[in-house]
Design a protein around this motif. Structure first.
Motif, PDB file in Angstrom:
ATOM      1  N   ARG A 289       0.566  -1.223  -0.046  1.00 33.93           N
ATOM      2  CA  ARG A 289       0.099  -0.154   0.074  1.00 33.93           C
ATOM      3  C   ARG A 289       0.875   1.261   0.184  1.00 33.93           C
ATOM      4  NH1 ARG A 289      -5.547   1.437   3.393  1.00 33.93           N
ATOM      5  NH2 ARG A 289      -5.646   3.634   2.568  1.00 33.93           N
ATOM      6  N   THR A 290       1.697   1.397   1.071  1.00 32.56           N
ATOM      7  CA  THR A 290       3.040   2.645   0.850  1.00 32.56           C
ATOM      8  C   THR A 290       3.372   2.549  -0.484  1.00 32.56           C
ATOM      9  OG1 THR A 290       3.108   2.083   3.139  1.00 32.56           O
ATOM     10  CG2 THR A 290       4.912   3.429   1.847  1.00 32.56           C
ATOM     11  N   LEU A 291       3.693   1.526  -1.238  1.00 32.42           N
ATOM     12  CA  LEU A 291       4.682   1.594  -2.578  1.00 32.42           C
ATOM     13  C   LEU A 291       3.349   2.459  -3.408  1.00 32.42           C
ATOM     14  CD1 LEU A 291       6.467   1.024  -4.652  1.00 32.42           C
ATOM     15  CD2 LEU A 291       5.716  -1.283  -4.871  1.00 32.42           C
ATOM     16  N   VAL A 292       2.151   1.837  -3.547  1.00 33.44           N
ATOM     17  CA  VAL A 292       1.113   2.227  -4.271  1.00 33.44           C
ATOM     18  C   VAL A 292       1.003   3.684  -4.302  1.00 33.44           C
ATOM     19  CG1 VAL A 292      -1.139   1.999  -5.116  1.00 33.44           C
ATOM     20  CG2 VAL A 292       0.286  -0.007  -4.970  1.00 33.44           C
ATOM     21  N   GLU A 293       0.692   4.170  -2.868  1.00 28.96           N
ATOM     22  CA  GLU A 293       0.372   5.498  -2.569  1.00 28.96           C
ATOM     23  C   GLU A 293       1.474   6.396  -3.200  1.00 28.96           C
ATOM     24  OE1 GLU A 293      -0.215   5.243   1.720  1.00 28.96           O
ATOM     25  OE2 GLU A 293      -2.493   5.028   1.249  1.00 28.96           O
ATOM     26  N   ARG A 294       2.657   5.936  -2.953  1.00 25.33           N
ATOM     27  CA  ARG A 294       3.868   6.725  -3.511  1.00 25.33           C
ATOM     28  C   ARG A 294       3.934   6.944  -4.918  1.00 25.33           C
ATOM     29  NH1 ARG A 294       7.676   4.366  -1.050  1.00 25.33           N
ATOM     30  NH2 ARG A 294       8.653   2.811  -2.697  1.00 25.33           N
ATOM     31  N   VAL A 295       3.570   5.619  -5.778  1.00 22.48           N
ATOM     32  CA  VAL A 295       3.295   5.893  -7.130  1.00 22.48           C
ATOM     33  C   VAL A 295       2.156   6.481  -7.538  1.00 22.48           C
ATOM     34  CG1 VAL A 295       2.851   4.538  -9.212  1.00 22.48           C
ATOM     35  CG2 VAL A 295       4.552   3.604  -7.396  1.00 22.48           C
ATOM     36  N   ALA A 296       1.221   6.532  -6.752  1.00 28.12           N
ATOM     37  CA  ALA A 296      -0.334   7.292  -7.069  1.00 28.12           C
ATOM     38  C   ALA A 296      -0.112   8.630  -6.961  1.00 28.12           C
ATOM     39  CB  ALA A 296      -1.272   6.680  -6.539  1.00 28.12           C
ATOM     40  N   GLN A 297       0.963   9.005  -6.175  1.00 28.93           N
ATOM     41  CA  GLN A 297       0.935  10.761  -6.329  1.00 28.93           C
ATOM     42  C   GLN A 297      -0.218  11.532  -5.758  1.00 28.93           C
ATOM     43  OE1 GLN A 297       4.063  12.583  -6.587  1.00 28.93           O
ATOM     44  NE2 GLN A 297       4.606  10.611  -6.031  1.00 28.93           N
ATOM     45  N   GLY A 298      -0.845  10.891  -4.455  1.00 30.40           N
ATOM     46  CA  GLY A 298      -1.945  11.579  -3.858  1.00 30.40           C
ATOM     47  C   GLY A 298      -3.545  11.057  -4.442  1.00 30.40           C
ATOM     48  N   THR A 299      -3.239  10.403  -5.303  1.00 32.33           N
ATOM     49  CA  THR A 299      -4.540   9.305  -5.720  1.00 32.33           C
ATOM     50  C   THR A 299      -5.131   8.596  -4.588  1.00 32.33           C
ATOM     51  OG1 THR A 299      -3.709   9.464  -8.087  1.00 32.33           O
ATOM     52  CG2 THR A 299      -5.621   8.153  -7.394  1.00 32.33           C
ATOM     53  N   GLN A 300      -6.386   8.718  -4.253  1.00 27.91           N
ATOM     54  CA  GLN A 300      -6.966   7.772  -3.172  1.00 27.91           C
ATOM     55  C   GLN A 300      -6.787   6.507  -3.441  1.00 27.91           C
ATOM     56  OE1 GLN A 300     -10.628   8.698  -1.896  1.00 27.91           O
ATOM     57  NE2 GLN A 300     -10.899   7.259  -0.152  1.00 27.91           N
ATOM     58  N   VAL A 301      -6.364   5.394  -2.551  1.00 29.76           N
ATOM     59  CA  VAL A 301      -5.910   4.129  -2.611  1.00 29.76           C
ATOM     60  C   VAL A 301      -7.068   3.505  -1.749  1.00 29.76           C
ATOM     61  CG1 VAL A 301      -4.408   2.215  -2.417  1.00 29.76           C
ATOM     62  CG2 VAL A 301      -3.594   4.519  -3.227  1.00 29.76           C
ATOM     63  N   LEU A 302      -7.734   2.644  -2.089  1.00 28.34           N
ATOM     64  CA  LEU A 302      -8.780   1.754  -1.194  1.00 28.34           C
ATOM     65  C   LEU A 302      -7.965   0.258  -1.382  1.00 28.34           C
ATOM     66  CD1 LEU A 302     -12.020   2.929  -2.473  1.00 28.34           C
ATOM     67  CD2 LEU A 302     -10.897   3.752  -0.512  1.00 28.34           C
ATOM     68  N   VAL A 303      -7.983  -0.393  -0.093  1.00 25.64           N
ATOM     69  CA  VAL A 303      -7.531  -1.742  -0.100  1.00 25.64           C
ATOM     70  C   VAL A 303      -8.844  -2.712   0.038  1.00 25.64           C
ATOM     71  CG1 VAL A 303      -6.574  -3.529   1.624  1.00 25.64           C
ATOM     72  CG2 VAL A 303      -5.335  -1.326   0.982  1.00 25.64           C
ATOM     73  N   VAL A 304      -8.962  -3.476  -0.776  1.00 30.90           N
ATOM     74  CA  VAL A 304     -10.276  -4.415  -1.102  1.00 30.90           C
ATOM     75  C   VAL A 304     -10.148  -5.722  -0.673  1.00 30.90           C
ATOM     76  CG1 VAL A 304     -12.327  -4.642  -2.612  1.00 30.90           C
ATOM     77  CG2 VAL A 304     -11.141  -2.472  -2.628  1.00 30.90           C
ATOM     78  N   SER A 305     -10.952  -6.351  -0.084  1.00 33.35           N
ATOM     79  CA  SER A 305     -10.704  -7.852   0.216  1.00 33.35           C
ATOM     80  C   SER A 305     -12.213  -8.478   0.003  1.00 33.35           C
ATOM     81  CB  SER A 305     -10.307  -8.144   1.466  1.00 33.35           C
ATOM     82  OG  SER A 305     -10.441  -9.309   1.949  1.00 33.35           O
ATOM     83  N   SER A 306     -12.502  -9.498  -0.515  1.00 38.27           N
ATOM     84  CA  SER A 306     -13.649 -10.115  -0.757  1.00 38.27           C
ATOM     85  C   SER A 306     -14.084 -10.958   0.895  1.00 38.27           C
ATOM     86  CB  SER A 306     -13.508 -11.493  -1.551  1.00 38.27           C
ATOM     87  OG  SER A 306     -12.614 -12.357  -1.211  1.00 38.27           O
ATOM     88  N   GLU A 307     -13.104 -10.727   1.529  1.00 30.71           N
ATOM     89  CA  GLU A 307     -13.488 -11.355   2.831  1.00 30.71           C
ATOM     90  C   GLU A 307     -13.928 -10.011   3.907  1.00 30.71           C
ATOM     91  OE1 GLU A 307     -13.472 -14.665   3.542  1.00 30.71           O
ATOM     92  OE2 GLU A 307     -12.688 -14.861   1.443  1.00 30.71           O
ATOM     93  N   ASP A 308     -13.714  -8.877   3.446  1.00 25.13           N
ATOM     94  CA  ASP A 308     -14.096  -7.788   4.347  1.00 25.13           C
ATOM     95  C   ASP A 308     -15.152  -6.856   3.683  1.00 25.13           C
ATOM     96  OD1 ASP A 308     -14.281  -5.529   5.732  1.00 25.13           O
ATOM     97  OD2 ASP A 308     -12.098  -4.780   5.365  1.00 25.13           O
ATOM     98  N   PRO A 309     -16.272  -7.085   4.148  1.00 26.50           N
ATOM     99  CA  PRO A 309     -17.319  -6.344   3.457  1.00 26.50           C
ATOM    100  C   PRO A 309     -17.397  -4.896   3.591  1.00 26.50           C
ATOM    101  CG  PRO A 309     -18.368  -8.415   4.800  1.00 26.50           C
ATOM    102  CD  PRO A 309     -16.878  -7.884   5.221  1.00 26.50           C
ATOM    103  N   GLU A 310     -16.729  -4.508   4.518  1.00 29.07           N
ATOM    104  CA  GLU A 310     -16.596  -2.798   4.774  1.00 29.07           C
ATOM    105  C   GLU A 310     -15.647  -2.246   3.690  1.00 29.07           C
ATOM    106  OE1 GLU A 310     -15.103  -1.821   8.628  1.00 29.07           O
ATOM    107  OE2 GLU A 310     -16.720  -2.585   9.668  1.00 29.07           O
ATOM    108  N   SER A 311     -14.604  -3.188   3.081  1.00 28.85           N
ATOM    109  CA  SER A 311     -13.871  -2.613   2.149  1.00 28.85           C
ATOM    110  C   SER A 311     -14.643  -2.596   0.996  1.00 28.85           C
ATOM    111  CB  SER A 311     -12.699  -3.514   1.875  1.00 28.85           C
ATOM    112  OG  SER A 311     -12.954  -5.054   1.272  1.00 28.85           O
ATOM    113  N   VAL A 312     -15.581  -3.446   0.586  1.00 29.89           N
ATOM    114  CA  VAL A 312     -16.494  -3.429  -0.482  1.00 29.89           C
ATOM    115  C   VAL A 312     -17.497  -2.318  -0.538  1.00 29.89           C
ATOM    116  CG1 VAL A 312     -18.059  -4.771  -1.886  1.00 29.89           C
ATOM    117  CG2 VAL A 312     -16.321  -5.926  -0.897  1.00 29.89           C
ATOM    118  N   GLU A 313     -17.936  -1.956   0.732  1.00 30.06           N
ATOM    119  CA  GLU A 313     -18.969  -0.930   0.932  1.00 30.06           C
ATOM    120  C   GLU A 313     -17.929   0.382   0.682  1.00 30.06           C
ATOM    121  OE1 GLU A 313     -22.166  -0.921   1.326  1.00 30.06           O
ATOM    122  OE2 GLU A 313     -21.779  -3.160   0.778  1.00 30.06           O
ATOM    123  N   ALA A 314     -16.804   0.520   0.946  1.00 29.11           N
ATOM    124  CA  ALA A 314     -15.983   1.725   0.788  1.00 29.11           C
ATOM    125  C   ALA A 314     -16.052   1.942  -0.851  1.00 29.11           C
ATOM    126  CB  ALA A 314     -14.480   1.643   1.235  1.00 29.11           C
TER     127      ALA A 314
END
Length: 322
Positions: A137-162
């Motif tokens: 996630r830290t690497l992706v956030e560095r590459v994304a340069q301020g673009t919002q990053v959402l972590v998604v897991s099929s085992e985590d309903p809250e991440s899907v709702e996000a």
């Protein structure tokens, strides 16, 4: 009548009219032979349904608010529109097999559409550990340069709702990513039903099978719509200067400090970009990607201009190898 292209597969475009009726349509001869224009998923179109005709006819493609465009993967130096009239682009990359170079390219094309961009770090449940997930996630956030990053897991309903929370009613999002990153699985979770086929990723090379073969608008309950696109392998850039500016904003900020406004970041004196690479504040790999993508766009522009000159002289477009 007017309608929206809601599905584009290997057959004819499916158009949904304002009254909800759906028609398989073909393009009017004037569109195909004149401007060689094809409707894309999300396009607003004017159609006619002649008596005794088994298909509707797309007579006109209405002006697009925006579009997701890549270079035609065939030899032609032409743009290919994959989707139109959307509000957001979700760039999906898997936690376990992150491809930074592909992510950079996807971000360039996403930003070029002028839509809001988010990165979805999918399959978080497959990460080796919580620490490994944090590193990715830290690497992706560095590459994304301020673009919002959402972590998604099929085992985590809250991440899907996000993710659902970022698709407001009336909005349309494009879901972009290679095969096997979990796009169709995410759509099924958002809808609450198995509306899209899913497939396993090959163990040998980590590549996914093309389980989604059409671009289709899928309605999300209590939210907007998603265009689930097939895994796109080829992402050759078209006219993507603005996308590069946005995706590589860190490099562009440094470039603004160069002594010469037209600095190419090579051997010129006073180059702030090369200085940042030298002192380690800008990674060599990121600088190399920036230069490579810039050169790709310049080359494409030159070839397009040459193809236009040839066409104006001969009446026939030139095809390019590679």
């Amino acid at each position: 009548m007017q309608g929206t292209v809601v599905k584009l597969d290997r057959g004819y475009p499916l158009v949904e009219a304002c009254d909800g009726a759906r028609y398989r349509c073909e393009h009017a001869t004037a569109l195909v032979k004149g401007a060689d224009v094809r409707a894309a998923c999300g396009d607003r179109v004017e159609i006619s349904v002649p008596n005794g005709h088994d298909k509707g006819i797309i007579e006109q493609i209405l002006p697009r608010r925006n579009a997701f465009v890549r270079k035609d993967p065939t030899e032609r130096m032409e743009p290919q529109v994959l989707a139109a009239n959307f509000d957001k682009v979700f760039v999906a990359e898997p936690c376990a097999q992150l491809n930074v170079r592909r992510l950079e390219r996807e971000l360039v094309l996403a930003y070029e559409s002028r839509a809001e961009v988010l990165v979805l770090l999918t399959k978080a449940d497959q990460a080796e550990s919580a620490e490994a997930l944090d590193r990715v996630r830290t690497l992706v956030e560095r590459v994304a340069q301020g673009t919002q990053v959402l972590v998604v897991s099929s085992e985590d309903p809250e991440s899907v709702e996000a993710v659902r929370a970022h698709i407001a009613p009336g909005e349309m999002a494009v879901l972009l990513g290679k095969s096997g990153v979990g796009k169709s699985s995410l759509v099924n979770l958002l809808v609450g039903d198995e509306v899209q086929a899913t497939g396993a990723v090959r163990e040998g090379d980590g590549k996914g099978r093309h389980t989604t073969v059409s671009r289709e608008i899928v309605r999300i309950p209590n939210a907007g719509c998603v265009i689930d696109m097939p895994g796109v392998r080829g992402l050759a850039l078209w006219d993507s200067d603005a996308g590069i500016d946005a995706a590589f904003s860190d490099v562009e900020e440094l470039a603004a400090q160069c002594r010469f406004a037209d600095c190419r970041h090579g051997a010129e004196p006073g180059c702030a970009v090369r200085a940042a690479v030298a002192d380690g504040s800008l990674a060599q790999e990121r600088f190399d990607s920036y230069i490579r993508l810039r050169d790709e766009v310049k080359t494409a522009k030159k070839r397009v201009e040459e193809a236009r000159r040839i066409k104006s002289r001969t009446g026939h477009p030139r095809r390019w190898k590679g």
